[in-house]
Scaffold this motif. Structure first.
Motif, PDB file in Angstrom:
ATOM      1  N   THR A 210      -7.241  31.215  53.092  1.00  0.00           N
ATOM      2  CA  THR A 210      -7.956  31.662  51.899  1.00  0.00           C
ATOM      3  C   THR A 210      -9.441  31.480  52.091  1.00  0.00           C
ATOM      4  N   ASN A 211     -10.196  31.986  51.140  1.00  0.00           N
ATOM      5  CA  ASN A 211     -11.649  31.892  51.210  1.00  0.00           C
ATOM      6  C   ASN A 211     -12.179  31.996  49.784  1.00  0.00           C
ATOM      7  N   ASN A 212     -13.125  31.110  49.423  1.00  0.00           N
ATOM      8  CA  ASN A 212     -13.629  31.197  48.047  1.00  0.00           C
ATOM      9  C   ASN A 212     -15.106  31.573  47.977  1.00  0.00           C
ATOM     10  N   SER A 213     -15.577  32.235  49.037  1.00  0.00           N
ATOM     11  CA  SER A 213     -16.968  32.684  48.925  1.00  0.00           C
ATOM     12  C   SER A 213     -17.189  34.140  49.328  1.00  0.00           C
ATOM     13  N   ALA A 214     -16.211  34.761  50.019  1.00  0.00           N
ATOM     14  CA  ALA A 214     -16.442  36.136  50.487  1.00  0.00           C
ATOM     15  C   ALA A 214     -16.056  37.169  49.427  1.00  0.00           C
ATOM     16  N   SER A 215     -17.034  37.948  48.980  1.00  0.00           N
ATOM     17  CA  SER A 215     -16.754  39.038  48.041  1.00  0.00           C
ATOM     18  C   SER A 215     -17.188  40.355  48.684  1.00  0.00           C
ATOM     19  N   PRO A 216     -16.357  41.413  48.586  1.00  0.00           N
ATOM     20  CA  PRO A 216     -16.764  42.713  49.144  1.00  0.00           C
ATOM     21  C   PRO A 216     -18.023  43.261  48.464  1.00  0.00           C
ATOM     22  N   PHE A 217     -18.340  42.737  47.274  1.00  0.00           N
ATOM     23  CA  PHE A 217     -19.501  43.253  46.539  1.00  0.00           C
ATOM     24  C   PHE A 217     -20.789  42.495  46.886  1.00  0.00           C
ATOM     25  N   ASN A 218     -20.632  41.364  47.587  1.00  0.00           N
ATOM     26  CA  ASN A 218     -21.808  40.594  48.012  1.00  0.00           C
ATOM     27  C   ASN A 218     -21.425  39.803  49.261  1.00  0.00           C
ATOM     28  N   PHE A 219     -21.291  40.543  50.375  1.00  0.00           N
ATOM     29  CA  PHE A 219     -20.910  39.864  51.616  1.00  0.00           C
ATOM     30  C   PHE A 219     -22.159  39.690  52.468  1.00  0.00           C
ATOM     31  N   LYS A 220     -22.619  38.460  52.564  1.00  0.00           N
ATOM     32  CA  LYS A 220     -23.889  38.158  53.252  1.00  0.00           C
ATOM     33  C   LYS A 220     -24.996  39.052  52.706  1.00  0.00           C
ATOM     34  N   GLY A 221     -24.981  39.237  51.359  1.00  0.00           N
ATOM     35  CA  GLY A 221     -26.049  40.001  50.711  1.00  0.00           C
ATOM     36  C   GLY A 221     -25.825  41.510  50.683  1.00  0.00           C
ATOM     37  N   LYS A 222     -24.686  41.991  51.229  1.00  0.00           N
ATOM     38  CA  LYS A 222     -24.437  43.449  51.304  1.00  0.00           C
ATOM     39  C   LYS A 222     -23.190  43.845  50.521  1.00  0.00           C
ATOM     40  N   ASP A 223     -23.193  45.016  49.903  1.00  0.00           N
ATOM     41  CA  ASP A 223     -22.006  45.544  49.232  1.00  0.00           C
ATOM     42  C   ASP A 223     -21.162  46.307  50.266  1.00  0.00           C
ATOM     43  N   VAL A 224     -19.994  45.751  50.625  1.00  0.00           N
ATOM     44  CA  VAL A 224     -19.147  46.411  51.639  1.00  0.00           C
ATOM     45  C   VAL A 224     -17.838  46.906  50.999  1.00  0.00           C
ATOM     46  N   SER A 225     -17.879  47.101  49.655  1.00  0.00           N
ATOM     47  CA  SER A 225     -16.642  47.472  48.960  1.00  0.00           C
ATOM     48  C   SER A 225     -16.092  48.825  49.417  1.00  0.00           C
ATOM     49  N   THR A 226     -16.969  49.772  49.766  1.00  0.00           N
ATOM     50  CA  THR A 226     -16.478  51.095  50.204  1.00  0.00           C
ATOM     51  C   THR A 226     -15.724  50.949  51.534  1.00  0.00           C
TER      52      THR A 226
END
Ligand code: F6P
Length: 382
Positions: free
Chosen positions: A75-91
């Motif tokens: 698991t991971n409690n910090s990685a979001s596709p909407f803010n991954f290292k400052g970038k939106d990678v949701s697409t």
């Protein structure tokens, strides 16, 4: 023509908690047995979808894991596709999800993970959520799995602190997790016979806490204080352990027990010791309750998937499993209020919350008992 078998992804996101493997096992086995589904495990929560790391789960992978703590998927409690290292990678995450050929994705998570799930569902992911967290603070459900095990661990710690505190005639302070919610401290505090319970929902006045400790020192010569990590003094600030600018939850709390110890030392003449339980509350084997609860939630989630009820979360309401929409749980938390029955019980037992606005009183009786005369206890014959 033979119907194509379902292909379903499963991920666990946010902080781990006891019962995750029981939920993975239940949803996967139930879908394999009833729908001949193929299960694709995603590693490390949404990070696995960002970094494209998955693995097919066989029936054997889901066997023998019921009693194991943690999560076999990671698991991971910090990685979001909407803010991954400052970038939106949701697409990119959505494209990868489509390339996996999944009919749906089961997301086992707390408020952070289910908020991400809601946003991804708006982009077209077919998601069913399962609520987990030791914090028990998810909106829309009366309970989350992991909580029962955590309060069992805290209660055992309180029992141990009591015997040493009693022997040395000390004030023993125990800090619990729970983020901005006081459920763990409140329930374990009651189970462990605490004299003072301090929770984030009600700011504390150090003079009230000192008064209660002093009085317990006089009566029983020791005192037990439970403080939730998100507690703060009236007009004060949160005690922050560390910050992480990226991800869904930038603040890690911790250390309030030591702050409280220093404050109390200025006010009372007693030896004080502070203990922070930390991640011990999240580790190890789930309680029997959490194993059963996580299994029930997993099997219910499987039926939501099979019936294509996506954009939903399985919840427990008035002791019944049902579903609510992801929207109803995203970006919200369920906190202790003056309406919470456990708070009313604690107050009527004389437990101090360090807040003079919370007055001890009997429960207000809200429901007529069918067949009884009036709403009174003890009941009398008509
Ligand atoms: O949400 C679960 C929880 O254990 C909280 O009670 C606590 O504040 C937080 O996670 C700790 O997070 P980490 O494991 O990143 O230190």
């Amino acid at each position: 023509m033979k119907k194509k078998a379902l292909r379903i992804g499963v991920l666990t996101g946010g902080g781990d908690c006891p019962g995750l493997n029981a939920a993975i096992r239940a949803v996967s086995k139930s879908l394999m047995i009833n729908c001949s589904a193929e299960i694709i495990g995603i590693h490390d929560g949404f990070l696995g979808l960002i970094e494209q790391r998955t693995k097919k789960l066989n029936y054997a992978d889901c066997s023998g894991i019921l009693s194991q703590g943690g999560t076999i998927l990671g698991t991971n409690n910090s990685a979001s596709p909407f803010n991954f290292k400052g970038k939106d990678v949701s697409t990119e995450v959505m494209d990868y999800y489509l390339s996996l050929g999944l009919d749906g994705l089961v997301v086992i998570g707390g408020d952070g993970t289910l908020s991400i799930a809601y946003e991804m569902s708006k982009l077209g992911m077919n998601i069913v959520g399962i609520p987990k967290t030791i914090d028990n603070d998810l909106m829309g459900t009366d309970r989350t799995f992991g909580f029962d095990t955590a309060i069992g661990i805290v209660t055992e710690a309180l029992d141990r602190l009591r015997t040493t505190g009693q022997s040395h005639k000390r004030v023993m302070i125990l800090e619990t997790m729970g983020r901005y919610a006081g459920w763990i401290a409140l329930h374990a505090g009651i189970a462990g016979g605490a004299d003072v319970i301090i929770i984030p929902e009600f700011a504390y006045d150090i003079d009230e806490v000192a008064k209660a400790c002093q009085s317990r020192m006089g009566e029983q010569h020791y005192s037990i204080v439970v403080v939730a990590e998100g507690a703060k003094q009236a007009g004060g600030t949160l005690t922050v352990r560390e910050t992480n600018e990226f991800g869904s939850d930038p603040i890690r709390l911790g250390g309030v027990a030591n702050v409280l110890k220093m404050q109390l030392e200025q006010k009372i003449d007693a030896e004080i010791r502070a203990t922070t339980l930390g991640h011990i509350q999240r580790g190890g084997s789930p309680s029997a309750y959490d194993r059963i609860f996580a299994t029930n939630l997993g099997c219910y989630a499987a039926s939501l998937v099979a019936n294509q009820h996506f954009g939903t979360v399985v919840v427990l309401k008035n002791n019944q499993l049902c579903s609510t929409s992801l929207k109803n749980v995203a970006d919200k938390s369920r906190l202790v209020t003056t309406e919470s029955p456990a708070l009313a019980s604690a107050l009527s037992m004389g437990i101090c919350f360090g807040n003079a606005d919370l007055i001890p009183e009997l429960h207000s009786l809200k429901h007529e008992i069918p067949g009884s005369v009036g709403n009174h206890w003890p009941r009398t014959k008509a």
